[in-house]
Scaffold this motif. Structure first.
Motif, PDB file in Angstrom:
ATOM      1  N   MET A   1       3.950  -0.396  -5.213  1.00  8.20           N
ATOM      2  CA  MET A   1       4.435   0.937  -4.679  1.00  8.20           C
ATOM      3  C   MET A   1       3.699   2.268  -5.222  1.00  8.20           C
ATOM      4  O   MET A   1       3.664   2.166  -6.794  1.00  8.20           O
ATOM      5  CB  MET A   1       5.968   0.929  -4.903  1.00  8.20           C
ATOM      6  CG  MET A   1       6.744  -0.092  -4.005  1.00  8.20           C
ATOM      7  SD  MET A   1       8.302   0.272  -3.809  1.00  8.20           S
ATOM      8  CE  MET A   1       9.108  -0.900  -2.795  1.00  8.20           C
ATOM      9  N   THR A   2       3.501   3.119  -4.195  1.00 10.36           N
ATOM     10  CA  THR A   2       3.015   4.364  -4.893  1.00 10.36           C
ATOM     11  C   THR A   2       4.143   5.362  -5.437  1.00 10.36           C
ATOM     12  O   THR A   2       4.952   5.611  -4.869  1.00 10.36           O
ATOM     13  CB  THR A   2       2.324   5.134  -3.906  1.00 10.36           C
ATOM     14  OG1 THR A   2       2.815   5.366  -2.772  1.00 10.36           O
ATOM     15  CG2 THR A   2       0.824   4.087  -3.558  1.00 10.36           C
ATOM     16  N   GLU A   3       3.912   5.875  -6.528  1.00  7.49           N
ATOM     17  CA  GLU A   3       4.865   6.742  -7.172  1.00  7.49           C
ATOM     18  C   GLU A   3       4.875   8.398  -6.796  1.00  7.49           C
ATOM     19  O   GLU A   3       5.513   8.915  -7.122  1.00  7.49           O
ATOM     20  CB  GLU A   3       4.908   6.489  -8.617  1.00  7.49           C
ATOM     21  CG  GLU A   3       5.356   5.262  -8.839  1.00  7.49           C
ATOM     22  CD  GLU A   3       6.878   4.826  -8.730  1.00  7.49           C
ATOM     23  OE1 GLU A   3       7.681   5.638  -8.557  1.00  7.49           O
ATOM     24  OE2 GLU A   3       7.161   3.572  -8.627  1.00  7.49           O
ATOM     25  N   ARG A   4       3.702   8.719  -6.431  1.00  5.25           N
ATOM     26  CA  ARG A   4       3.556  10.343  -6.398  1.00  5.25           C
ATOM     27  C   ARG A   4       4.252  10.718  -5.036  1.00  5.25           C
ATOM     28  O   ARG A   4       4.691  10.010  -4.158  1.00  5.25           O
ATOM     29  CB  ARG A   4       2.204  11.016  -6.468  1.00  5.25           C
ATOM     30  CG  ARG A   4       1.359  10.272  -5.104  1.00  5.25           C
ATOM     31  CD  ARG A   4      -0.125  10.879  -5.152  1.00  5.25           C
ATOM     32  NE  ARG A   4      -0.983  10.172  -4.193  1.00  5.25           N
ATOM     33  CZ  ARG A   4      -0.849  10.911  -2.992  1.00  5.25           C
ATOM     34  NH1 ARG A   4      -0.419  12.063  -2.721  1.00  5.25           N
ATOM     35  NH2 ARG A   4      -1.849  10.434  -2.030  1.00  5.25           N
ATOM     36  N   ALA A   5       4.709  11.793  -5.112  1.00 10.90           N
ATOM     37  CA  ALA A   5       5.243  12.668  -3.657  1.00 10.90           C
ATOM     38  C   ALA A   5       4.185  12.537  -2.627  1.00 10.90           C
ATOM     39  O   ALA A   5       3.043  12.912  -2.777  1.00 10.90           O
ATOM     40  CB  ALA A   5       5.671  13.958  -3.994  1.00 10.90           C
ATOM     41  N   GLY A  97       0.282   6.168   9.515  1.00 11.54           N
ATOM     42  CA  GLY A  97      -0.734   7.221  10.050  1.00 11.54           C
ATOM     43  C   GLY A  97      -0.097   8.671  10.041  1.00 11.54           C
ATOM     44  O   GLY A  97      -0.927   9.466  10.336  1.00 11.54           O
ATOM     45  N   THR A  98       1.160   8.774   9.885  1.00  8.98           N
ATOM     46  CA  THR A  98       1.529  10.310  10.088  1.00  8.98           C
ATOM     47  C   THR A  98       1.537  10.878   8.593  1.00  8.98           C
ATOM     48  O   THR A  98       1.845  12.238   8.381  1.00  8.98           O
ATOM     49  CB  THR A  98       3.189  10.340  10.485  1.00  8.98           C
ATOM     50  OG1 THR A  98       3.975   9.386   9.654  1.00  8.98           O
ATOM     51  CG2 THR A  98       3.332   9.712  11.712  1.00  8.98           C
ATOM     52  N   ALA A 102      -5.065  11.206   1.467  1.00  7.95           N
ATOM     53  CA  ALA A 102      -5.191   9.693   1.116  1.00  7.95           C
ATOM     54  C   ALA A 102      -3.730   9.420   0.470  1.00  7.95           C
ATOM     55  O   ALA A 102      -2.916  10.054  -0.130  1.00  7.95           O
ATOM     56  CB  ALA A 102      -5.983   9.912  -0.095  1.00  7.95           C
ATOM     57  N   THR A 103      -3.519   8.073   0.788  1.00 12.38           N
ATOM     58  CA  THR A 103      -1.981   7.679   0.370  1.00 12.38           C
ATOM     59  C   THR A 103      -2.214   6.600  -0.742  1.00 12.38           C
ATOM     60  O   THR A 103      -1.155   6.397  -1.420  1.00 12.38           O
ATOM     61  CB  THR A 103      -1.469   6.595   1.479  1.00 12.38           C
ATOM     62  OG1 THR A 103      -2.248   5.724   1.846  1.00 12.38           O
ATOM     63  CG2 THR A 103      -1.504   7.672   2.614  1.00 12.38           C
ATOM     64  N   GLY A 104      -3.330   5.769  -1.121  1.00 11.25           N
ATOM     65  CA  GLY A 104      -3.460   4.909  -1.846  1.00 11.25           C
ATOM     66  C   GLY A 104      -2.889   3.556  -1.399  1.00 11.25           C
ATOM     67  O   GLY A 104      -2.664   2.539  -2.394  1.00 11.25           O
ATOM     68  N   LEU A 105      -2.232   3.459  -0.144  1.00 15.13           N
ATOM     69  CA  LEU A 105      -1.536   2.312   0.286  1.00 15.13           C
ATOM     70  C   LEU A 105      -2.474   1.143   0.863  1.00 15.13           C
ATOM     71  O   LEU A 105      -3.542   1.652   1.270  1.00 15.13           O
ATOM     72  CB  LEU A 105      -0.427   2.831   1.291  1.00 15.13           C
ATOM     73  CG  LEU A 105       0.587   3.645   1.140  1.00 15.13           C
ATOM     74  CD1 LEU A 105       1.405   4.169   2.322  1.00 15.13           C
ATOM     75  CD2 LEU A 105       1.546   2.957  -0.027  1.00 15.13           C
ATOM     76  N   LYS A 106      -1.951  -0.026   1.077  1.00 16.95           N
ATOM     77  CA  LYS A 106      -2.677  -1.111   1.358  1.00 16.95           C
ATOM     78  C   LYS A 106      -1.872  -1.954   2.172  1.00 16.95           C
ATOM     79  O   LYS A 106      -0.610  -1.897   2.241  1.00 16.95           O
ATOM     80  CB  LYS A 106      -3.201  -2.141   0.553  1.00 16.95           C
ATOM     81  CG  LYS A 106      -4.299  -1.399  -0.605  1.00 16.95           C
ATOM     82  CD  LYS A 106      -5.389  -1.126  -0.139  1.00 16.95           C
ATOM     83  CE  LYS A 106      -6.457  -0.300  -1.060  1.00 16.95           C
ATOM     84  NZ  LYS A 106      -7.448   0.627  -0.598  1.00 16.95           N
TER      85      LYS A 106
END
Length: 138
Positions: A1-5, A97-98, A102-106
């Protein structure tokens, strides 16, 4: 899980949101409802409701009761698909997509693959499930 806002919005910007906690990895949902509401399969992350803040100064966020257990949130002005909310859960799915930038998600998995459209193939980048991840989604 990504932690930044993370921040995101609909296409016209009338509905904006901010997530201050972790985002779940993306699920690709190929069910008929997701295909009909997005025009293809839905790529969605999710966040705890406590970490999600929605700004809707124009009153554009609309909710459609899509089934007996979930609702779909969209912009009533531009039509963008934004959210999916299962009854009784303290998390909201967010159309990946909303998200801005960049999200860093996979993609973690593809679900409801048995319902996928015949006009595309699902990449072998993640596990595939004929139905959902939970037994009640079978």
């Amino acid at each position: 899980m990504t932690e930044r806002a993370h921040e995101g919005s609909c296409l016209c910007g009338a509905v904006r949101y901010r997530v201050t906690g972790p985002l779940r990895p993306v699920l690709g949902c190929h069910c008929v409802q997701c295909r009909k509401s997005t025009g293809n399969y839905m790529a969605a992350t999710a966040a705890s409701d406590a970490d999600l803040t929605v700004s809707d100064g124009e009153g554009a966020l609309m909710w459609y009761r899509a089934s007996d257990f979930a609702s779909r949130g969209f912009c009533g002005r531009c039509g963008s698909t934004l959210f999916w909310k299962r009854d009784g859960l303290d998390a909201t799915s967010i159309a990946a997509g909303t998200l801005d930038g960049a999200t860093g998600l996979k993609i973690e998995a593809h679900i409801f693959c048995a319902d996928k459209g015949d006009y595309y193939d699902i990449a072998e980048d993640a596990p595939h499930f004929a139905q959902g991840l939970r037994p009640e989604e079978a």
